[in-house]
Design an enzyme around this catalytic site. Structure first.
Site, PDB file in Angstrom:
ATOM      1  N   SER A   1       0.832  -1.197  -0.199  1.00  0.00           N
ATOM      2  CA  SER A   1      -0.128  -0.018   0.013  1.00  0.00           C
ATOM      3  C   SER A   1       0.901   1.204   0.010  1.00  0.00           C
ATOM      4  O   SER A   1       1.537   1.331   0.878  1.00  0.00           O
ATOM      5  CB  SER A   1      -0.950  -0.062   1.325  1.00  0.00           C
ATOM      6  OG  SER A   1      -1.484   1.407   1.352  1.00  0.00           O
TER       7      SER A   1
ATOM      8  N   HIS B   1      -1.159  -1.235  -4.063  1.00  0.00           N
ATOM      9  CA  HIS B   1      -2.427  -0.941  -3.516  1.00  0.00           C
ATOM     10  C   HIS B   1      -2.700   0.702  -3.308  1.00  0.00           C
ATOM     11  O   HIS B   1      -1.709   1.240  -3.057  1.00  0.00           O
ATOM     12  CB  HIS B   1      -2.680  -1.701  -2.086  1.00  0.00           C
ATOM     13  CG  HIS B   1      -3.929  -1.361  -1.669  1.00  0.00           C
ATOM     14  ND1 HIS B   1      -5.022  -2.326  -1.784  1.00  0.00           N
ATOM     15  CD2 HIS B   1      -4.252  -0.870  -0.367  1.00  0.00           C
ATOM     16  CE1 HIS B   1      -6.106  -2.063  -1.090  1.00  0.00           C
ATOM     17  NE2 HIS B   1      -5.603  -1.039   0.096  1.00  0.00           N
TER      18      HIS B   1
ATOM     19  N   ASP C   1      -4.893   3.584  -1.903  1.00  0.00           N
ATOM     20  CA  ASP C   1      -5.780   4.173  -0.884  1.00  0.00           C
ATOM     21  C   ASP C   1      -6.284   5.413  -1.309  1.00  0.00           C
ATOM     22  O   ASP C   1      -5.847   6.476  -1.008  1.00  0.00           O
ATOM     23  CB  ASP C   1      -5.335   4.153   0.348  1.00  0.00           C
ATOM     24  CG  ASP C   1      -5.202   2.396   0.989  1.00  0.00           C
ATOM     25  OD1 ASP C   1      -6.066   1.707   0.872  1.00  0.00           O
ATOM     26  OD2 ASP C   1      -4.152   2.003   1.452  1.00  0.00           O
TER      27      ASP C   1
ATOM     28  N   MET D   1      -9.091   8.069   0.013  1.00  0.00           N
ATOM     29  CA  MET D   1     -10.067   8.549   1.275  1.00  0.00           C
ATOM     30  C   MET D   1     -10.720  10.027   1.099  1.00  0.00           C
ATOM     31  O   MET D   1      -9.853  10.736   0.391  1.00  0.00           O
ATOM     32  CB  MET D   1      -9.115   8.387   2.402  1.00  0.00           C
ATOM     33  CG  MET D   1      -8.435   7.112   2.634  1.00  0.00           C
ATOM     34  SD  MET D   1      -7.760   6.956   4.133  1.00  0.00           S
ATOM     35  CE  MET D   1      -6.846   5.624   4.034  1.00  0.00           C
TER      36      MET D   1
ATOM     37  N   HIS E   1      -8.491   1.161  -3.941  1.00  0.00           N
ATOM     38  CA  HIS E   1      -9.657   0.786  -2.386  1.00  0.00           C
ATOM     39  C   HIS E   1     -10.195   1.986  -2.163  1.00  0.00           C
ATOM     40  O   HIS E   1      -9.687   3.107  -1.873  1.00  0.00           O
ATOM     41  CB  HIS E   1      -8.593   0.445  -1.383  1.00  0.00           C
ATOM     42  CG  HIS E   1      -9.452   0.139  -0.171  1.00  0.00           C
ATOM     43  ND1 HIS E   1      -8.786  -0.225   1.099  1.00  0.00           N
ATOM     44  CD2 HIS E   1     -10.591   0.039   0.052  1.00  0.00           C
ATOM     45  CE1 HIS E   1      -9.410  -0.348   1.931  1.00  0.00           C
ATOM     46  NE2 HIS E   1     -10.735  -0.199   1.538  1.00  0.00           N
TER      47      HIS E   1
ATOM     48  N   MET F   1     -12.380   4.450  -0.481  1.00  0.00           N
ATOM     49  CA  MET F   1     -12.893   4.713   0.910  1.00  0.00           C
ATOM     50  C   MET F   1     -13.541   6.057   1.001  1.00  0.00           C
ATOM     51  O   MET F   1     -13.161   6.977   1.392  1.00  0.00           O
ATOM     52  CB  MET F   1     -11.839   4.655   1.981  1.00  0.00           C
ATOM     53  CG  MET F   1     -11.492   3.204   2.197  1.00  0.00           C
ATOM     54  SD  MET F   1      -9.812   3.113   3.332  1.00  0.00           S
ATOM     55  CE  MET F   1      -8.672   3.035   1.930  1.00  0.00           C
TER      56      MET F   1
ATOM     57  N   MET G   1     -11.638  -5.853   5.988  1.00  0.00           N
ATOM     58  CA  MET G   1     -10.782  -5.047   6.446  1.00  0.00           C
ATOM     59  C   MET G   1     -10.387  -5.738   7.987  1.00  0.00           C
ATOM     60  O   MET G   1     -11.317  -6.075   8.799  1.00  0.00           O
ATOM     61  CB  MET G   1     -11.395  -3.634   6.902  1.00  0.00           C
ATOM     62  CG  MET G   1     -11.686  -2.781   5.663  1.00  0.00           C
ATOM     63  SD  MET G   1     -10.061  -2.260   4.641  1.00  0.00           S
ATOM     64  CE  MET G   1      -9.226  -1.544   5.852  1.00  0.00           C
TER      65      MET G   1
ATOM     66  N   GLY H   1      -8.889   3.809   7.380  1.00  0.00           N
ATOM     67  CA  GLY H   1      -8.622   5.418   7.435  1.00  0.00           C
ATOM     68  C   GLY H   1      -7.230   5.483   7.656  1.00  0.00           C
ATOM     69  O   GLY H   1      -6.576   6.681   7.397  1.00  0.00           O
TER      70      GLY H   1
ATOM     71  N   GLY I   1      -3.107   3.863   8.248  1.00  0.00           N
ATOM     72  CA  GLY I   1      -1.936   3.024   8.135  1.00  0.00           C
ATOM     73  C   GLY I   1      -1.356   2.998   9.654  1.00  0.00           C
ATOM     74  O   GLY I   1      -1.481   3.649  10.449  1.00  0.00           O
TER      75      GLY I   1
ATOM     76  N   ASP J   1      -6.613  -6.267   4.819  1.00  0.00           N
ATOM     77  CA  ASP J   1      -5.802  -4.880   4.517  1.00  0.00           C
ATOM     78  C   ASP J   1      -6.033  -4.327   6.037  1.00  0.00           C
ATOM     79  O   ASP J   1      -7.016  -4.186   6.575  1.00  0.00           O
ATOM     80  CB  ASP J   1      -6.636  -3.918   3.715  1.00  0.00           C
ATOM     81  CG  ASP J   1      -6.077  -2.640   3.455  1.00  0.00           C
ATOM     82  OD1 ASP J   1      -5.063  -2.436   4.051  1.00  0.00           O
ATOM     83  OD2 ASP J   1      -6.736  -1.660   2.828  1.00  0.00           O
ATOM     84  N   GLY J   2      -4.718  -4.061   6.572  1.00  0.00           N
ATOM     85  CA  GLY J   2      -4.523  -3.467   7.955  1.00  0.00           C
ATOM     86  C   GLY J   2      -3.892  -4.348   8.802  1.00  0.00           C
ATOM     87  O   GLY J   2      -4.233  -5.672   9.259  1.00  0.00           O
TER      88      GLY J   2
ATOM     89  N   GLY K   1       1.008  -2.150   4.146  1.00  0.00           N
ATOM     90  CA  GLY K   1       1.785  -0.532   4.023  1.00  0.00           C
ATOM     91  C   GLY K   1       3.166  -0.738   4.929  1.00  0.00           C
ATOM     92  O   GLY K   1       4.017  -0.647   4.434  1.00  0.00           O
TER      93      GLY K   1
HETATM   94  C1  DX5 Z   1      -6.348   1.550   5.775  1.00  0.00           C
HETATM   95  C2  DX5 Z   1      -5.815   1.396   4.693  1.00  0.00           C
HETATM   96  C3  DX5 Z   1      -4.531   0.385   4.325  1.00  0.00           C
HETATM   97  C4  DX5 Z   1      -3.353   0.752   4.932  1.00  0.00           C
HETATM   98  C5  DX5 Z   1      -2.743  -0.258   5.744  1.00  0.00           C
HETATM   99  O1  DX5 Z   1      -7.441   2.345   5.721  1.00  0.00           O
HETATM  100  O2  DX5 Z   1      -6.853   0.589   3.513  1.00  0.00           O
HETATM  101  O3  DX5 Z   1      -4.441  -0.016   2.854  1.00  0.00           O
HETATM  102  O4  DX5 Z   1      -2.401   1.422   4.075  1.00  0.00           O
HETATM  103  O5  DX5 Z   1      -1.496   0.062   6.342  1.00  0.00           O
HETATM  104  P1  DX5 Z   1      -0.778  -0.960   7.180  1.00  0.00           P
HETATM  105  O6  DX5 Z   1      -0.430  -2.052   6.539  1.00  0.00           O
HETATM  106  O7  DX5 Z   1       0.094  -0.026   7.973  1.00  0.00           O
HETATM  107  O8  DX5 Z   1      -1.925  -1.473   8.350  1.00  0.00           O
HETATM  108 ZN    ZN Z   2      -6.544  -0.061   1.677  1.00  0.00          ZN
END
Ligand code: DX5
Ligand code: ZN
Length: 216
Positions: free
Chosen positions: A7, A32, A34, A36, A65, A67, A138, A143, A145, A176-177, A198
């Site tokens: 990510s 990936h 993100d 938002m 992705h 959001m 999720m 929201g 990382g 993810d997460g 990420g």
């Molecule tokens: C969070 C994102 C993720 C994020 C994951 O809402 O959708 O893609 O980048 O980050 P890590 O791997 O640090 O949890």
């Molecule tokens: Zn994501």
């Protein structure tokens, strides 16, 4: 065995091209992205112009992705900007619009993903299982990382895998997460095909080795 989708939320945005090429060099499967909107989630990240530019510099599949609220408003534009996989959130619109949006994504030749926040039960996804190419479970609240992996989401991935095997066995399950070398192992045992990562990927001392561990 599993795919890894680093990510870029944890990348160095000043050196985004370098970091994306580095994902290629390290053997990453997808990138990936993100998106938002500051409304569906309490954070704002990147949008269409950045996706368009990322598309120019890599041939890796772009796993986008969304959001954002009412993703049906933007799906077409994200596909035209270069998404290969477009994932929308089940909680972001009415059931009718969610269904229409998934159909629209597929009709445009893009792979359709549906994401479930941690509080959304498996049964809410049942009507859409045949309309998706991927379900994103999720494993943190969307929201940000760097949050901790929620192990109790593994019950959800297991149950989804069972249901999908009956009606849509080709459909992938992504998480993810909070995915790192320890939690990825738990995910693999619970039916997960694609790992988004990420902070753990970008912080890894040896990223190529990290990629191999996830894929192995
Ligand atoms: C969070 C994102 C993720 C994020 C994951 O809402 O959708 O893609 O980048 O980050 P890590 O791997 O640090 O949890
Ligand atoms: Zn994501």
């Amino acid at each position: 065995m599993a795919k890894i989708a680093p990510s870029i939320l944890s990348a160095d945005f000043v050196n985004l091209e370098r970091d994306i090429h580095n994902i290629e060099e390290n053997g990453g499967d997808w990138v990936h992205v993100d998106v938002m909107d500051g409304s569906f989630v309490p954070n704002i990240t990147i949008g269409l112009p950045v996706l368009r530019d990322i598309r120019r510099i890599t041939n890796l599949p772009l796993d986008v992705h969304l959001m954002i609220d009412r993703p049906i408003r933007y799906a077409e534009r994200f596909i035209k900007a270069g998404a290969d996989w477009l994932t929308i959130h089940l909680e972001a619109d009415t059931p009718q619009n969610t269904m229409t949006c998934l159909e629209m994504i597929r009709a445009m030749g893009c792979k359709a993903g549906l994401s479930l926040k941690p509080g959304t039960p498996v049964k809410a996804a049942v009507p859409y299982l045949t309309k998706c190419d991927m379900i994103l479970v999720m494993t943190v609240e969307p929201g940000f990382g760097g949050q901790s992996f929620m192990t109790d989401m593994m019950d959800k991935t297991r149950r989804l895998r069972k249901l999908l095997d009956e009606v849509n066995p080709e459909c992938l399950i992504e998480v993810d997460g909070g995915i790192d070398t320890v939690t990825q192992e738990i995910c693999k045992k619970n039916g997960v095909d694609v790992m988004v990562t990420g902070s753990a990927y970008f912080k890894a001392a040896d990223r190529a080795e990290f990629v191999k561990i996830i894929q192995g």
